[in-house]
Design a protein around this motif. Structure first.
Motif, PDB file in Angstrom:
ATOM      1  N   ALA A   1      27.673  40.791  50.544  1.00  0.00           N
ATOM      2  CA  ALA A   1      28.049  42.205  50.502  1.00  0.00           C
ATOM      3  C   ALA A   1      28.877  42.485  49.242  1.00  0.00           C
ATOM      4  CB  ALA A   1      28.846  42.576  51.739  1.00  0.00           C
ATOM      5  N   PRO A   2      28.830  43.718  48.729  1.00  0.00           N
ATOM      6  CA  PRO A   2      29.619  44.056  47.527  1.00  0.00           C
ATOM      7  C   PRO A   2      31.105  43.745  47.666  1.00  0.00           C
ATOM      8  CG  PRO A   2      28.031  45.788  47.970  1.00  0.00           C
ATOM      9  CD  PRO A   2      27.954  44.837  49.125  1.00  0.00           C
ATOM     10  N   LEU A   3      31.697  44.041  48.821  1.00  0.00           N
ATOM     11  CA  LEU A   3      33.121  43.757  49.010  1.00  0.00           C
ATOM     12  C   LEU A   3      33.382  42.265  48.944  1.00  0.00           C
ATOM     13  CD1 LEU A   3      35.974  44.697  49.607  1.00  0.00           C
ATOM     14  CD2 LEU A   3      35.429  44.633  52.061  1.00  0.00           C
ATOM     15  N   GLN A   4      32.518  41.478  49.539  1.00  0.00           N
ATOM     16  CA  GLN A   4      32.672  40.018  49.491  1.00  0.00           C
ATOM     17  C   GLN A   4      32.592  39.512  48.057  1.00  0.00           C
ATOM     18  OE1 GLN A   4      29.379  39.211  52.175  1.00  0.00           O
ATOM     19  NE2 GLN A   4      30.785  38.436  53.749  1.00  0.00           N
ATOM     20  N   ALA A   5      31.647  40.060  47.285  1.00  0.00           N
ATOM     21  CA  ALA A   5      31.499  39.659  45.884  1.00  0.00           C
ATOM     22  C   ALA A   5      32.741  40.033  45.080  1.00  0.00           C
ATOM     23  CB  ALA A   5      30.261  40.305  45.288  1.00  0.00           C
ATOM     24  N   ALA A   6      33.294  41.217  45.364  1.00  0.00           N
ATOM     25  CA  ALA A   6      34.482  41.667  44.643  1.00  0.00           C
ATOM     26  C   ALA A   6      35.685  40.782  44.953  1.00  0.00           C
ATOM     27  CB  ALA A   6      34.783  43.120  45.000  1.00  0.00           C
ATOM     28  N   VAL A   7      35.860  40.437  46.223  1.00  0.00           N
ATOM     29  CA  VAL A   7      36.974  39.564  46.608  1.00  0.00           C
ATOM     30  C   VAL A   7      36.791  38.179  45.996  1.00  0.00           C
ATOM     31  CG1 VAL A   7      38.079  38.399  48.559  1.00  0.00           C
ATOM     32  CG2 VAL A   7      37.463  40.828  48.732  1.00  0.00           C
ATOM     33  N   PHE A   8      35.583  37.671  46.033  1.00  0.00           N
ATOM     34  CA  PHE A   8      35.274  36.363  45.456  1.00  0.00           C
ATOM     35  C   PHE A   8      35.614  36.338  43.968  1.00  0.00           C
ATOM     36  CE2 PHE A   8      31.876  33.643  43.465  1.00  0.00           C
ATOM     37  CZ  PHE A   8      32.383  32.417  43.878  1.00  0.00           C
ATOM     38  N   ALA A   9      35.175  37.357  43.233  1.00  0.00           N
ATOM     39  CA  ALA A   9      35.458  37.426  41.797  1.00  0.00           C
ATOM     40  C   ALA A   9      36.956  37.526  41.536  1.00  0.00           C
ATOM     41  CB  ALA A   9      34.727  38.617  41.180  1.00  0.00           C
ATOM     42  N   ALA A  10      37.650  38.320  42.338  1.00  0.00           N
ATOM     43  CA  ALA A  10      39.091  38.501  42.153  1.00  0.00           C
ATOM     44  C   ALA A  10      39.844  37.197  42.389  1.00  0.00           C
ATOM     45  CB  ALA A  10      39.604  39.591  43.100  1.00  0.00           C
ATOM     46  N   VAL A  11      39.446  36.454  43.409  1.00  0.00           N
ATOM     47  CA  VAL A  11      40.106  35.179  43.709  1.00  0.00           C
ATOM     48  C   VAL A  11      39.879  34.179  42.580  1.00  0.00           C
ATOM     49  CG1 VAL A  11      40.096  33.174  45.249  1.00  0.00           C
ATOM     50  CG2 VAL A  11      40.068  35.483  46.208  1.00  0.00           C
ATOM     51  N   LEU A  12      38.631  34.082  42.113  1.00  0.00           N
ATOM     52  CA  LEU A  12      38.343  33.175  40.996  1.00  0.00           C
ATOM     53  C   LEU A  12      39.167  33.531  39.766  1.00  0.00           C
ATOM     54  CD1 LEU A  12      34.443  32.709  41.021  1.00  0.00           C
ATOM     55  CD2 LEU A  12      36.183  31.131  41.861  1.00  0.00           C
ATOM     56  N   ALA A  13      39.200  34.836  39.444  1.00  0.00           N
ATOM     57  CA  ALA A  13      39.930  35.283  38.257  1.00  0.00           C
ATOM     58  C   ALA A  13      41.419  35.012  38.392  1.00  0.00           C
ATOM     59  CB  ALA A  13      39.681  36.771  38.029  1.00  0.00           C
ATOM     60  N   LEU A  14      41.971  35.284  39.568  1.00  0.00           N
ATOM     61  CA  LEU A  14      43.410  35.091  39.782  1.00  0.00           C
ATOM     62  C   LEU A  14      43.789  33.621  39.696  1.00  0.00           C
ATOM     63  CD1 LEU A  14      46.159  36.289  40.486  1.00  0.00           C
ATOM     64  CD2 LEU A  14      45.565  36.056  42.915  1.00  0.00           C
ATOM     65  N   VAL A  15      43.038  32.770  40.384  1.00  0.00           N
ATOM     66  CA  VAL A  15      43.337  31.331  40.360  1.00  0.00           C
ATOM     67  C   VAL A  15      43.192  30.781  38.938  1.00  0.00           C
ATOM     68  CG1 VAL A  15      42.606  29.057  41.186  1.00  0.00           C
ATOM     69  CG2 VAL A  15      42.701  30.990  42.771  1.00  0.00           C
ATOM     70  N   GLY A  16      42.128  31.200  38.244  1.00  0.00           N
ATOM     71  CA  GLY A  16      41.916  30.736  36.883  1.00  0.00           C
ATOM     72  C   GLY A  16      43.016  31.181  35.943  1.00  0.00           C
ATOM     73  N   PHE A  17      43.439  32.436  36.061  1.00  0.00           N
ATOM     74  CA  PHE A  17      44.487  32.960  35.184  1.00  0.00           C
ATOM     75  C   PHE A  17      45.811  32.252  35.436  1.00  0.00           C
ATOM     76  CE2 PHE A  17      47.963  35.821  34.119  1.00  0.00           C
ATOM     77  CZ  PHE A  17      47.620  36.229  32.840  1.00  0.00           C
ATOM     78  N   VAL A  18      46.192  32.116  36.711  1.00  0.00           N
ATOM     79  CA  VAL A  18      47.462  31.453  37.041  1.00  0.00           C
ATOM     80  C   VAL A  18      47.448  30.004  36.558  1.00  0.00           C
ATOM     81  CG1 VAL A  18      48.913  30.641  38.941  1.00  0.00           C
ATOM     82  CG2 VAL A  18      47.985  32.965  38.981  1.00  0.00           C
ATOM     83  N   MET A  19      46.328  29.315  36.729  1.00  0.00           N
ATOM     84  CA  MET A  19      46.225  27.935  36.276  1.00  0.00           C
ATOM     85  C   MET A  19      46.417  27.835  34.771  1.00  0.00           C
ATOM     86  SD  MET A  19      43.063  25.258  36.801  1.00  0.00           S
ATOM     87  CE  MET A  19      43.318  25.254  38.583  1.00  0.00           C
ATOM     88  N   LEU A  20      45.743  28.704  34.026  1.00  0.00           N
ATOM     89  CA  LEU A  20      45.874  28.680  32.571  1.00  0.00           C
ATOM     90  C   LEU A  20      47.291  29.048  32.131  1.00  0.00           C
ATOM     91  CD1 LEU A  20      42.484  30.330  31.498  1.00  0.00           C
ATOM     92  CD2 LEU A  20      43.115  27.923  31.290  1.00  0.00           C
TER      93      LEU A  20
END
Length: 301
Positions: free
Chosen positions: A95-114
């Motif tokens: 679902a679009p909402l699931q895709a949006a949450v998935f992308a947000a989580v990936l981006a957040l974890v990646g940004f914090v890690m970097l």
């Protein structure tokens, strides 16, 4: 219980393959190879382990997030195009909402890690690349101008610089030279696919160059950009980043690319656009492997 039944239960429990597909793993893998080379060329010896592990992971996570946003934004036109109509969002598997949450989580974890484990400069540059690809290119340029891939290609060309800054924490011109190579490579690479899928793009109403200006015009641009790419590939040698091995190998690759682009333009019956598209992927991979091998030969010798 049969394997087919187990696979069906697995997909019902969590459609992980669909989420993996949304990250465009093959594209991200090629980006990470170029980031790895940027790290290596920025290092006088072996790449520092924190930059290698957390840098590549963080860059990969944010690249995957950008790809997932691309799937989300393009879900309507993906239903029209034969190449993309089986993607998870058009088919309703995600679902679009699931895709949006998935992308947000990936981006957040990646940004914090970097930011926390590598350095803030790499985190912000990677975030800017995400915005450039997922927001500016996918959300606007792709639908606005036939020069979309030329303007928006900078975002996809950034990984070598991100690798460089992950090691040094500084913005350096040598890292930008690697960006220039991918920036020059992107238009002929993509336009070959756009010719192959011209009918799809026209059906979806996207102003890709073959649709707006014709196939022959696009082939001419591919050939011209192939010359520009050949010149860009010489830059690491001219500034002393690379030596004779890279010069020899990259010259062969550039000559081969030019020959194929010339065939595409003047001998279309002998060389199809999709072949140049596929060849360009291997050409870029080989080019960056040459940079890597040349660098470590210089270190060891």
């Amino acid at each position: 219980m049969s394997k087919a039944h187990l696979a069906q239960l697995d997909s019902l429990a969590f459609p992980w393959r669909d989420y993996l597909e949304m990250t465009k793993p093959k594209v991200v893998a090629l980006m990470l190879v170029t980031a790895l080379v940027g790290m290596a060329l920025a290092s006088p010896g072996w790449i520092p382990l924190p930059a290698l592990v957390f840098g590549l992971t963080g860059i990969g996570l944010m690249a995957g997030a950008a790809a997932a946003i691309n799937h989300l934004v393009d879900r309507r036109i993906d239903t029209i195009m034969a190449r993309t109509h089986n993607r998870p969002l058009p088919k309703g598997r995600v679902a679009p909402l699931q895709a949006a949450v998935f992308a947000a989580v990936l981006a957040l974890v990646g940004f914090v890690m970097l930011y926390a484990l590598v350095n803030p400069l790499t985190a912000w540059l990677t975030f800017a690349s995400l915005i450039g690809y997922a927001g500016i290119y996918t959300g606007f340029l792709k639908r606005a101008t036939p020069q979309n891939i030329v303007i928006g290609g900078l975002a996809g060309a950034m990984p070598p610089l991100l690798g460089w800054t992950a090691v040094t924490g500084d913005f350096h011109g040598h890292g930008m030279l690697l960006v220039i190579i991918i920036f020059a490579w992107t238009p002929p690479h993509f336009w070959a696919l756009a010719i192959h899928r011209k009918a799809d793009y026209a059906k979806a109403g996207l102003p890709m160059l073959p649709v707006t200006h014709g196939v022959e015009y696009t082939k001419t641009h591919i050939l011209l950009y192939s010359f520009l790419l050949a010149l860009a590939c010489l830059l690491p040698v001219l500034v002393g980043m690379s030596g004779a091995l890279y010069l020899l190998g990259s010259s062969v690759l550039s000559a081969w690319f030019l020959w194929r682009a010339w065939q595409l333009k003047f001998q279309p019956e002998r060389y199809e656009p999709i072949k140049l598209f596929l060849f360009s992927i291997w050409q870029l991979l080989a080019l960056f492997v040459l940079l890597l091998v040349d660098h470590y030969l210089g270190v060891w010798l």
